[in-house]
Design a protein around this motif. Sequence first.
Motif, PDB file in Angstrom:
ATOM      1  N   MET A  74      94.754  61.035  71.037  1.00 15.41           N
ATOM      2  CA  MET A  74      96.013  61.205  71.704  1.00 15.41           C
ATOM      3  C   MET A  74      95.869  60.683  73.036  1.00 15.41           C
ATOM      4  SD  MET A  74      98.632  64.645  72.078  1.00 15.41           S
ATOM      5  CE  MET A  74      97.747  65.230  73.323  1.00 15.41           C
ATOM      6  N   ILE A  75      96.957  59.977  73.619  1.00 15.00           N
ATOM      7  CA  ILE A  75      97.013  59.542  74.986  1.00 15.00           C
ATOM      8  C   ILE A  75      98.189  59.971  75.467  1.00 15.00           C
ATOM      9  CG2 ILE A  75      95.723  57.387  74.380  1.00 15.00           C
ATOM     10  CD1 ILE A  75      98.329  55.829  74.512  1.00 15.00           C
ATOM     11  N   PRO A  76      97.952  60.154  76.743  1.00 14.47           N
ATOM     12  CA  PRO A  76      99.357  61.012  77.426  1.00 14.47           C
ATOM     13  C   PRO A  76     100.594  59.880  77.410  1.00 14.47           C
ATOM     14  CG  PRO A  76      97.683  60.292  79.200  1.00 14.47           C
ATOM     15  CD  PRO A  76      97.051  59.993  77.501  1.00 14.47           C
ATOM     16  N   TYR A  77     101.602  60.550  77.368  1.00 17.83           N
ATOM     17  CA  TYR A  77     102.717  59.867  77.522  1.00 17.83           C
ATOM     18  C   TYR A  77     103.221  59.600  79.080  1.00 17.83           C
ATOM     19  CZ  TYR A  77     107.995  58.805  77.857  1.00 17.83           C
ATOM     20  OH  TYR A  77     109.210  58.238  78.051  1.00 17.83           O
ATOM     21  N   PRO A  78     103.359  58.323  79.362  1.00  9.90           N
ATOM     22  CA  PRO A  78     103.552  58.038  80.963  1.00  9.90           C
ATOM     23  C   PRO A  78     105.079  58.330  81.083  1.00  9.90           C
ATOM     24  CG  PRO A  78     103.741  56.000  79.679  1.00  9.90           C
ATOM     25  CD  PRO A  78     103.450  57.205  78.792  1.00  9.90           C
ATOM     26  N   HIS A  79     105.242  59.545  81.788  1.00 15.45           N
ATOM     27  CA  HIS A  79     106.339  60.066  82.309  1.00 15.45           C
ATOM     28  C   HIS A  79     106.996  59.088  83.447  1.00 15.45           C
ATOM     29  CE1 HIS A  79     106.637  63.991  80.307  1.00 15.45           C
ATOM     30  NE2 HIS A  79     105.005  63.676  80.374  1.00 15.45           N
ATOM     31  N   ILE A  80     108.066  58.287  83.111  1.00 14.17           N
ATOM     32  CA  ILE A  80     108.572  57.447  84.141  1.00 14.17           C
ATOM     33  C   ILE A  80     109.882  57.934  84.060  1.00 14.17           C
ATOM     34  CG2 ILE A  80     109.177  55.120  84.324  1.00 14.17           C
ATOM     35  CD1 ILE A  80     107.073  54.058  82.614  1.00 14.17           C
ATOM     36  N   ASN A  81     110.518  57.879  85.350  1.00 16.19           N
ATOM     37  CA  ASN A  81     111.743  58.252  85.865  1.00 16.19           C
ATOM     38  C   ASN A  81     112.949  57.575  85.113  1.00 16.19           C
ATOM     39  OD1 ASN A  81     114.217  58.996  86.715  1.00 16.19           O
ATOM     40  ND2 ASN A  81     113.668  59.504  88.687  1.00 16.19           N
ATOM     41  N   PRO A  82     113.520  57.603  84.168  1.00 19.80           N
ATOM     42  CA  PRO A  82     114.619  56.587  83.529  1.00 19.80           C
ATOM     43  C   PRO A  82     115.472  55.922  84.566  1.00 19.80           C
ATOM     44  CG  PRO A  82     114.782  58.802  82.163  1.00 19.80           C
ATOM     45  CD  PRO A  82     113.679  59.154  83.511  1.00 19.80           C
ATOM     46  N   GLY A 129     110.409  65.327  71.954  1.00 18.99           N
ATOM     47  CA  GLY A 129     109.902  65.639  70.651  1.00 18.99           C
ATOM     48  C   GLY A 129     109.215  66.693  70.235  1.00 18.99           C
ATOM     49  N   GLY A 130     109.159  67.816  70.977  1.00 17.43           N
ATOM     50  CA  GLY A 130     108.196  68.937  70.624  1.00 17.43           C
ATOM     51  C   GLY A 130     106.759  68.812  71.006  1.00 17.43           C
ATOM     52  N   PRO A 131     105.952  69.659  70.603  1.00 16.35           N
ATOM     53  CA  PRO A 131     104.754  69.577  70.982  1.00 16.35           C
ATOM     54  C   PRO A 131     103.859  68.932  70.080  1.00 16.35           C
ATOM     55  CG  PRO A 131     104.917  71.685  69.565  1.00 16.35           C
ATOM     56  CD  PRO A 131     106.533  71.101  69.785  1.00 16.35           C
ATOM     57  N   MET A 132     104.272  68.351  69.150  1.00 20.65           N
ATOM     58  CA  MET A 132     103.543  67.326  68.076  1.00 20.65           C
ATOM     59  C   MET A 132     103.309  65.871  68.630  1.00 20.65           C
ATOM     60  SD  MET A 132     105.040  68.607  64.496  1.00 20.65           S
ATOM     61  CE  MET A 132     106.576  68.156  64.824  1.00 20.65           C
ATOM     62  N   PRO A 133     102.075  65.449  68.312  1.00 22.20           N
ATOM     63  CA  PRO A 133     101.745  64.026  68.899  1.00 22.20           C
ATOM     64  C   PRO A 133     102.425  63.145  67.915  1.00 22.20           C
ATOM     65  CG  PRO A 133      99.740  65.118  68.789  1.00 22.20           C
ATOM     66  CD  PRO A 133     100.690  66.143  68.300  1.00 22.20           C
ATOM     67  N   ARG A 134     103.110  62.050  68.374  1.00 24.33           N
ATOM     68  CA  ARG A 134     103.844  61.327  67.537  1.00 24.33           C
ATOM     69  C   ARG A 134     103.650  59.861  67.697  1.00 24.33           C
ATOM     70  NH1 ARG A 134     108.686  63.469  65.404  1.00 24.33           N
ATOM     71  NH2 ARG A 134     108.846  65.712  66.161  1.00 24.33           N
ATOM     72  N   PRO A 161      94.934  57.805  67.284  1.00 23.15           N
ATOM     73  CA  PRO A 161      94.291  58.015  68.462  1.00 23.15           C
ATOM     74  C   PRO A 161      95.387  57.387  69.568  1.00 23.15           C
ATOM     75  CG  PRO A 161      93.039  56.684  67.012  1.00 23.15           C
ATOM     76  CD  PRO A 161      94.216  56.888  66.293  1.00 23.15           C
ATOM     77  N   TRP A 162      96.299  56.839  69.185  1.00 19.89           N
ATOM     78  CA  TRP A 162      97.329  56.412  70.161  1.00 19.89           C
ATOM     79  C   TRP A 162      98.623  57.405  70.159  1.00 19.89           C
ATOM     80  CZ3 TRP A 162      95.635  53.205  66.332  1.00 19.89           C
ATOM     81  CH2 TRP A 162      96.283  53.156  65.409  1.00 19.89           C
ATOM     82  N   ALA A 163      98.542  58.205  69.487  1.00 24.53           N
ATOM     83  CA  ALA A 163      99.980  58.849  69.383  1.00 24.53           C
ATOM     84  C   ALA A 163     100.211  59.790  70.750  1.00 24.53           C
ATOM     85  CB  ALA A 163      99.794  60.320  68.278  1.00 24.53           C
ATOM     86  N   MET A 164     101.360  60.078  71.221  1.00 27.12           N
ATOM     87  CA  MET A 164     101.871  60.686  72.039  1.00 27.12           C
ATOM     88  C   MET A 164     102.609  61.779  72.082  1.00 27.12           C
ATOM     89  SD  MET A 164     103.016  57.189  74.352  1.00 27.12           S
ATOM     90  CE  MET A 164     101.657  55.891  74.556  1.00 27.12           C
ATOM     91  N   VAL A 165     102.833  62.820  72.982  1.00 27.14           N
ATOM     92  CA  VAL A 165     103.782  63.965  72.944  1.00 27.14           C
ATOM     93  C   VAL A 165     104.766  63.346  73.832  1.00 27.14           C
ATOM     94  CG1 VAL A 165     104.031  66.195  73.362  1.00 27.14           C
ATOM     95  CG2 VAL A 165     101.829  65.667  72.812  1.00 27.14           C
TER      96      VAL A 165
END
Length: 260
Positions: A1-9, A167-172, A159-163
């Motif tokens: 899993m890799i972290p989702y890059p939180h970007i301000n919309p 989308g809840g706590p599950m990697p997607r 391996p490249w799934a993100m939370v």
Amino acid sequence: MIPYPHINPDLFKIGPLHVRWYGLMYVLGFVASYLLIPRQERSRAIGLQGSRVDSLMFFVFVGLLAGARLGYILFYQYHNLADFLRHPIEIIAVWQGGMSFHGGLVGCVIAGWLFCRKNKMPFWAVADSVVVTAPIGLGLGRIGNFINGELFGRPSDVPWAMVFPLGGPMPRHPSQLYEALMEGAVLFVLLWVLRKRAFPDGMMIAFFLVFYGAFRFVIEFFREPDVHLGFILGPLTMGQLLSASMVLAGLVLHFISRTK
């Protein structure tokens, strides 16, 4: 899993005005089409240059917005249609979200036909010049979806799934990026190369319908179905049914174009 890059919309804000990345992607897509349409040999041959391109882009912009919004209501919110009729202002509330690619496509086709009728230009030749540039905007739009953290994929352990925040706590699956790659970059390269072949008018539209429909149909297996719709026909989603219709329409158009 890799972290989702939180970007301000929001790209930036000026008082109550919010300029969002998603809106910027639409603008960049239209700019790319505006620049690439007149550069094509087909466009020069039919006189799709200068002020005619300006007029065409206006028609397409209006058709896209109207078609995408109405398509979303008819295809994805049909169970709430009575509520929209009671509160018609909600129909045009695009700032609340809710746009359909398939509806936008229909809107662009109608707008393009009206433009060609007004300017006495060959519809299929104009459509072929426009459609080869469309994947740029489609790909950028999916990147905008990714920045917004919306339209994410189904749960996965790749391996490249993100939370995703919504989308809840599950990697997607980051299915927005799959779509940006296939419906954007790959589709653009295919159409830009094929445009140089000596095909009859309408063939580029046929290729677009078949390739986009096929790419979207497959990627929908990795994308989370719309919560309010779920699966429509067995394991198939509304997006897959509409995309299958695109493939069928493209094959029919291909056959008609080849037999002219």
